[in-house]
Write a protein that holds these residues in place. Sequence first.
Motif, short mmCIF file in Angstrom:
data_model
loop_
_atom_site.label_atom_id
_atom_site.label_comp_id
_atom_site.label_asym_id
_atom_site.label_seq_id
_atom_site.Cartn_x
_atom_site.Cartn_y
_atom_site.Cartn_z
N ASN A 188 65.13 50.07 46.76
CA ASN A 188 66.40 50.54 46.21
C ASN A 188 67.60 50.13 47.07
N ASP A 208 72.05 54.26 42.42
CA ASP A 208 70.62 53.96 42.26
C ASP A 208 70.17 52.85 43.21
N PHE A 209 71.12 52.06 43.68
CA PHE A 209 70.79 50.90 44.51
C PHE A 209 71.96 50.65 45.45
#
Length: 212
Positions: free
Chosen positions: A109, A66-67
């Motif tokens: 992100n 996600d990041f």
Amino acid sequence: MRIALINENSQAAKNGLIYDALKKVADEKGFEVDNYGMYAADDDAQLTYVQNGILAAAILNSGAADFVVTGCGTGEGAMLALNSFPGVICGHVEDPLDAYTFAQINDGNAMAIPFALKNGWGQELQLKYIFEQMWLEEPGSGYPKERVVPEQANKKILDGVRAAAYKPLVEIYKALDPELVKGAFAGEHFKELFEANAKDGEVKDYVLGLLA
């Protein structure tokens, strides 16, 4: 949340220090961390900051994480490389205030940290403080708080502009030097991490096809 750590060759020797600082904060938050390397300066698979962008784009666009936490000596090259790809909004983060305002105003992100420039004694503490501030509050909540509505509106406008400006990721990969792209996915643990966490789809299929 699943976070991916990527190091390029000039700062690969600091991978363990960066990972430890990130893992401490992630554990407190209940996040998962995948370390994609480089793990040491003499790794067989050598990543440039340009390949950081290729790798980060695959990870984020496939949902494998996600990041992304990355960087280089100054952080600038990695930031520019990551922002060259769709589905990636990477901020240049030098200190905890950068981390907090980037998270709250821009809701990106990925972050690119200058792992060499202005970093000496206390770097492990600075990294820990950066990671704490990045995920201190719900991203995109605004700063100052009374600015949240226009900031969120601008973020939606930016997302629309970026969607219109970029080609699909696989199309971009196909237009690049094949060895450059394959080299970005040559890390020791890339295939096991990516295969386990990427969602089924065109990006996953294409990347794994390169490694077949």
